[in-house]
Design a protein around this motif. Structure first.
Motif, PDB file in Angstrom:
ATOM      1  N   ALA A   4     -71.771  50.356   4.220  1.00  0.00           N
ATOM      2  CA  ALA A   4     -72.111  48.978   3.835  1.00  0.00           C
ATOM      3  C   ALA A   4     -70.876  48.196   3.453  1.00  0.00           C
ATOM      4  O   ALA A   4     -69.889  48.768   2.986  1.00  0.00           O
ATOM      5  N   PHE A   6     -70.055  45.753   0.601  1.00  0.00           N
ATOM      6  CA  PHE A   6     -70.580  45.305  -0.685  1.00  0.00           C
ATOM      7  C   PHE A   6     -69.915  43.977  -1.029  1.00  0.00           C
ATOM      8  O   PHE A   6     -68.679  43.910  -1.107  1.00  0.00           O
ATOM      9  N   ILE A   8     -69.329  41.499  -3.862  1.00  0.00           N
ATOM     10  CA  ILE A   8     -69.486  41.411  -5.318  1.00  0.00           C
ATOM     11  C   ILE A   8     -69.205  39.975  -5.756  1.00  0.00           C
ATOM     12  O   ILE A   8     -68.043  39.549  -5.831  1.00  0.00           O
ATOM     13  N   PHE A  24     -68.090  52.350  -8.567  1.00  0.00           N
ATOM     14  CA  PHE A  24     -67.625  52.605  -7.194  1.00  0.00           C
ATOM     15  C   PHE A  24     -66.673  53.804  -7.178  1.00  0.00           C
ATOM     16  O   PHE A  24     -66.752  54.654  -6.306  1.00  0.00           O
ATOM     17  N   PHE A  37     -67.159  52.117   4.121  1.00  0.00           N
ATOM     18  CA  PHE A  37     -67.615  51.037   3.230  1.00  0.00           C
ATOM     19  C   PHE A  37     -66.451  50.096   2.962  1.00  0.00           C
ATOM     20  O   PHE A  37     -65.279  50.451   3.153  1.00  0.00           O
ATOM     21  N   VAL A  39     -65.519  46.754   0.005  1.00  0.00           N
ATOM     22  CA  VAL A  39     -65.970  45.959  -1.137  1.00  0.00           C
ATOM     23  C   VAL A  39     -65.194  44.653  -1.109  1.00  0.00           C
ATOM     24  O   VAL A  39     -63.958  44.662  -1.093  1.00  0.00           O
ATOM     25  N   ARG A 114     -75.218  45.037   4.756  1.00  0.00           N
ATOM     26  CA  ARG A 114     -74.584  44.208   3.720  1.00  0.00           C
ATOM     27  C   ARG A 114     -75.370  44.323   2.414  1.00  0.00           C
ATOM     28  O   ARG A 114     -76.593  44.201   2.405  1.00  0.00           O
ATOM     29  N   LEU A 115     -74.649  44.504   1.326  1.00  0.00           N
ATOM     30  CA  LEU A 115     -75.298  44.510   0.015  1.00  0.00           C
ATOM     31  C   LEU A 115     -74.615  43.440  -0.844  1.00  0.00           C
ATOM     32  O   LEU A 115     -73.419  43.541  -1.113  1.00  0.00           O
ATOM     33  N   SER A 116     -75.364  42.414  -1.199  1.00  0.00           N
ATOM     34  CA  SER A 116     -74.787  41.342  -2.027  1.00  0.00           C
ATOM     35  C   SER A 116     -75.166  41.585  -3.468  1.00  0.00           C
ATOM     36  O   SER A 116     -76.358  41.631  -3.812  1.00  0.00           O
ATOM     37  N   TYR A 117     -74.166  41.746  -4.304  1.00  0.00           N
ATOM     38  CA  TYR A 117     -74.415  42.022  -5.725  1.00  0.00           C
ATOM     39  C   TYR A 117     -74.060  40.768  -6.507  1.00  0.00           C
ATOM     40  O   TYR A 117     -72.903  40.349  -6.532  1.00  0.00           O
ATOM     41  N   LEU A 426     -76.297  51.625  -8.419  1.00  0.00           N
ATOM     42  CA  LEU A 426     -75.544  51.139  -7.264  1.00  0.00           C
ATOM     43  C   LEU A 426     -75.778  52.075  -6.068  1.00  0.00           C
ATOM     44  O   LEU A 426     -76.013  51.639  -4.941  1.00  0.00           O
ATOM     45  N   ALA A 430     -77.742  51.173  -2.567  1.00  0.00           N
ATOM     46  CA  ALA A 430     -77.044  51.356  -1.295  1.00  0.00           C
ATOM     47  C   ALA A 430     -77.814  52.284  -0.362  1.00  0.00           C
ATOM     48  O   ALA A 430     -77.754  52.149   0.851  1.00  0.00           O
TER      49      ALA A 430
END
Ligand code: BG6
Length: 492
Positions: A4, A6, A8, A24, A37, A39, A114-117, A426, A430
């Motif tokens: 992914a 991420f 942030i 992480f 991955f 970030v 995609r992971l939007s935090y 997290l 994920a």
């Protein structure tokens, strides 16, 4: 392993520094992240990649469970981190972000996930979601998840508005609402203890349980968060989320299977069964609120809440609250759940105590022995463990009965380095496991309950009692339990 990118948002903030970057790093060290991955740190202020990586390194040095040195391992980890300055109201910036993420995706063979935090203030959730879509970031082939932090709204109405905004872009199944208490080892252990042991579940009801007590006490004051806290207060900051979640976990029915939706369905049933209030007077009868005044804690003189930075000097915001809660269903009819939380209390602890009823026809009571009830205690924080208190004959005595404890102290095990809640959450987000995140209907029901209390409190403030910092809150907090013939069990 998780592929992914991420994103942030709020990468220069406190949460990222204290919790996310260290999380992480631990996941990386434990090979739970793999190598596919990236970030991307996002915030408004300009920062080069090198500066950003240095920030990440500093945060890991200060807060992570693993030691870090600037060696090869660090270099290969840091390579996955990039920074981009972004104005979240400007869609153009999101288009650039799309190009950057595409580039990283190709470099690390990520495959579109995609992971939007959003480690941001909730007012910004709507714009970010909207611009993620407008900037083309939702069209990358893989999955698209959104992780958001509390506070999720200020009341039910604002939460509904917020939810409607993010739902325009994300499906409910892709929204991960963090309640970091659900990531705590011992909170997760409550279900295991309840549902994997033959001897608790048969007793887990109003026939055998007298009351349940949930304490989340903190020694800290409002720290640098006076502005946020003065608007929120203990009820919204801790009650609406952590406390009602823990209550729901204690009270829920066994799920049909260990599947996220089955577990969340059971929690929702509990929240739906919370007994509401008929009137403001009833709210006042079942709740207590307090605010800390100047006092001393561990020999240190401390200011009162109204003297704290960014707090209104005439504030009526509660820094302590306690409530008697009933779950109106077959299992729990008549069993009070006492919940309390506060800042500037004497100890930092989270504990759940189950107090059992006496045995019928207790022959020892008839002989005027002073007997303590059986207790099952979950220690969540900072000590982790479970203990069970029962009565036994004092060895060598002429029949004196004393409480003895069977103690499983998890945090006492040498070398045990329990993962931080954020690490677990997290990792779960994920890999798409939403078990320990709150679903929208849980959030809405919790607000519905809390709104009734907040509404009654807003009508008058004469029941707000002050307590000296370093004490266990206002006197009425104690009485709330004593009125029913019980007492708060001392926390450890
Ligand atoms: C947060 C609250 O959710 O939880 C804070 O906003 C509180 O006010 C914190 O201090 C407590 O968390 P923990 O994990 O330290 O018990």
């Amino acid at each position: 392993m998780t592929n992914a990118v991420f994103l942030i948002f709020g990468a220069t903030g406190d949460l990222a520094r204290r919790k996310l970057f260290p999380a992480f790093y631990s996941l990386y060290r434990e090979r739970k992240l793999g190598d596919k991955f990236a970030v991307v740190g996002l915030a408004r202020r300009p920062r080069s990649n090198a500066e950003f990586r240095q920030d990440v390194l500093d945060s890991i040095k200060e807060f992570a469970r693993y030691n870090v040195t600037k060696d090869e391992q660090w270099e290969s980890f840091a390579e996955h981190f990039e920074y981009m300055s972004l104005d979240i109201n400007n869609v153009e910036g999101f288009r650039e972000l799309r190009s950057l993420t595409d580039k990283l995706d190709a470099k690390f063979e990520i495959g579109g996930n995609r992971l939007s935090y959003l480690a941001l203030s909730p007012e910004l959730f709507g714009s970010v979601s909207h611009n993620l879509k407008a900037g083309g970031l939702q069209e990358t082939g893989g999955w698209h998840r959104l992780v958001i932090e509390k506070p999720f709204g200020y009341d039910l109405k604002s939460a509904e508005k917020l939810n409607a905004e993010i739902r325009q872009v994300f499906d409910e199944k892709d929204i991960y609402r963090i309640d970091h208490y659900l990531g705590k080892e011992m909170v997760q252990n409550i279900n295991v203890v309840r549902f994997a042991n033959a001897f608790f579940e048969p007793l887990w009801n109003n026939k055998y349980i007298a009351n349940i007590q949930i304490t989340l006490s903190e020694t800290v004051g409002v720290e640098e968060r006076g502005g946020y806290y003065d608007r929120s207060g203990a009820l919204r900051d801790m009650g609406q989320n952590h406390m009602l979640q823990m209550l729901a976990i204690m009270a829920m029915e066994p799920p049909g299977r260990m599947h996220p939706e089955s577990i969340r369905d059971e929690k929702v049933k509990v929240l739906r069964s919370l007994r509401g209030f008929e009137s403001s007077d009833e709210v006042r009868a079942h709740t207590v609120r307090g605010q800390y005044a100047a006092g001393t804690l561990k020999g240190q003189a401390l200011p009162g809440y109204r003297e704290e930075d960014k707090v209104n000097p005439h504030s009526n915001t509660e820094t302590y609250f306690a409530a008697r809660v009933f779950v109106d269903n077959f299992r729990w009819a008549g069993v009070p759940f006492y919940i309390r939380t506060g800042k500037r209390l004497p100890v930092k602890t989270t504990e759940v105590v189950v107090e059992f009823k006496n045995v019928p026809n207790n022959v020892y009571l008839a002989k005027k022995h002073k007997l303590e009830p059986n207790l099952l205690v979950f220690r969540v924080n900072p000590m982790e463990g479970i203990y069970f208190k029962m009565n036994a004959k004092q060895p060598g005595s002429e029949g004196t009965i004393v409480p003895v404890a069977m103690d499983f102290c998890q945090s006492c095990q040498v070398g045990l380095n329990t993962p931080e809640a954020y690490e677990r959450l997290l990792h779960d987000a994920a890999r798409g496991d939403s078990t320990y995140f709150t679903r929208w209907d849980e959030v809405a029901l919790a607000w519905k309950y809390v709104d009734q209390i907040a509404q009654a409190w807003s009508e008058r403030s004469d029941d707000l009692q002050s307590y000296p910092a370093g004490t266990w809150g206002p006197e009425r907090g104690r009485k709330l339990v004593e009125e029913d013939g019980f007492r708060w069990w001392p926390v450890n």
